[in-house]
Design a protein around this motif. Structure first.
Motif, mmCIF file in Angstrom:
data_model
loop_
_atom_site.group_PDB
_atom_site.id
_atom_site.type_symbol
_atom_site.label_atom_id
_atom_site.label_comp_id
_atom_site.label_asym_id
_atom_site.label_seq_id
_atom_site.Cartn_x
_atom_site.Cartn_y
_atom_site.Cartn_z
ATOM 1 N N GLU A 120 0.839 -1.194 0.000
ATOM 2 C CA GLU A 120 0.000 0.000 0.000
ATOM 3 C C GLU A 120 0.873 1.243 0.000
ATOM 4 O O GLU A 120 2.022 1.225 0.453
ATOM 5 N N ALA A 121 0.330 2.326 -0.494
ATOM 6 C CA ALA A 121 1.012 3.621 -0.451
ATOM 7 C C ALA A 121 -0.037 4.710 -0.334
ATOM 8 O O ALA A 121 -1.129 4.594 -0.911
ATOM 9 N N TYR A 138 0.110 0.613 -9.422
ATOM 10 C CA TYR A 138 -0.734 0.728 -8.231
ATOM 11 C C TYR A 138 -2.075 1.349 -8.619
ATOM 12 O O TYR A 138 -2.128 2.240 -9.465
ATOM 13 N N ARG A 139 -3.130 0.863 -7.996
ATOM 14 C CA ARG A 139 -4.464 1.390 -8.293
ATOM 15 C C ARG A 139 -4.989 2.163 -7.085
ATOM 16 O O ARG A 139 -4.698 1.820 -5.938
ATOM 17 N N ALA A 164 -2.833 0.792 -3.851
ATOM 18 C CA ALA A 164 -2.417 -0.555 -3.473
ATOM 19 C C ALA A 164 -2.163 -1.405 -4.710
ATOM 20 O O ALA A 164 -2.598 -1.085 -5.824
ATOM 21 N N ILE A 165 -1.424 -2.487 -4.493
ATOM 22 C CA ILE A 165 -1.187 -3.478 -5.540
ATOM 23 C C ILE A 165 -1.002 -4.825 -4.865
ATOM 24 O O ILE A 165 -0.480 -4.899 -3.746
ATOM 25 N N THR A 166 -1.446 -5.887 -5.500
ATOM 26 C CA THR A 166 -1.237 -7.235 -4.980
ATOM 27 C C THR A 166 -0.393 -8.027 -5.971
ATOM 28 O O THR A 166 -0.265 -7.662 -7.149
ATOM 29 N N ALA A 167 0.164 -9.119 -5.489
ATOM 30 C CA ALA A 167 1.075 -9.907 -6.312
ATOM 31 C C ALA A 167 0.420 -10.363 -7.613
ATOM 32 O O ALA A 167 1.067 -10.388 -8.667
ATOM 33 N N GLU A 168 -0.867 -10.697 -7.549
ATOM 34 C CA GLU A 168 -1.548 -11.199 -8.748
ATOM 35 C C GLU A 168 -1.641 -10.151 -9.855
ATOM 36 O O GLU A 168 -1.806 -10.491 -11.026
#
Length: 226
Positions: free
Chosen positions: A158-159, A177-178, A200-204
């Motif tokens: 997250e940012a 990041y979305r 945020a971004i996830t590995a997928e």
């Protein structure tokens, strides 16, 4: 580096996966970019840049006690550095120096690492004003994101960024990041409670990797491409 491991719901892991490490290099408009662990002898460069860039940095960083000059003096770096390295050895953060052509250019940190079923952390960064807009922050975020989702074994990053910080919004967007939402009066910055956008971004979501995406879009190059 310690070989100790701990057992969690995902099996045995190193006590501090993903750190220390050296990431890169990538070629960006500013030069040859790499990430390496922060070190005590960064003090002079760290202080020089931050004192010079007060107007550039203070507008976006959380309010802290004490004058800027004291908090960013050369002698204030060792306790900060040692604290971050201690947290890294406990697996709670990944603190890196950003270098361009071998010279210290800023910092990027994956912090507040939580494992077990969450496997999440935040990412924060700052870069010398002299390198702004030259691909440094975007490449650094890409490198550390791929590293967090591979060697460090995390699942989500997250940012947060003030809506007015258009440059940082562009960095996170380019890195995949979305935007997830808006935190009202989230942090005290520059003496007032400021709203922050949540990214945020996830590995997928990274596919073959954030760095690979930057390279494919022409925003960075691997050295062997020259």
């Amino acid at each position: 580096m310690s070989s100790q491991v701990y057992a969690g719901p995902y099996g045995a892991e190193p006590r501090h996966p993903g750190w220390p490490a050296r990431l890169g290099p990538l070629l960006v408009p500013a030069g040859r970019l790499e990430l390496r662990p922060i070190r005590l002898r960064d003090a002079a460069d760290w202080s020089r840049i931050r004192l010079r860039d007060r107007a550039y940095l203070e507008e976006w960083e959380p309010t802290a006690t004490g004058p800027w000059g004291d908090r960013n003096a050369r002698w204030s770096w060792p306790p900060q550095c040692m604290s971050l390295r201690s947290l890294a050895r406990r697996g709670q953060c990944l603190p890196f120096a950003i270098t361009v052509d071998g010279e210290f250019a800023g910092q990027i940190t994956v912090g507040n690492i939580i494992r077990a079923s969450l496997r999440s952390a935040w990412v924060g960064y700052w870069v010398s004003s002299k390198l702004a807009g030259r691909g440094v922050a975007t490449a650094a975020v890409a490198l550390v994101t791929d590293h967090a989702f591979t060697a460090a074994g995390l699942h989500r990053l997250e940012a947060t960024v003030r809506p007015e910080n258009a440059a940082s919004v562009r960095v996170l967007t380019k890195a995949g990041y979305r935007q997830e939402g808006l935190f009202l009066r989230y942090l005290d910055v520059a003496g007032a409670w400021r709203d922050h956008l949540s990214f945020a971004i996830t590995a997928e979501e990274t596919g073959k990797g954030v760095v690979a995406r930057l390279v494919a879009e022409g925003l960075a190059q691997r050295p062997e491409q020259r």
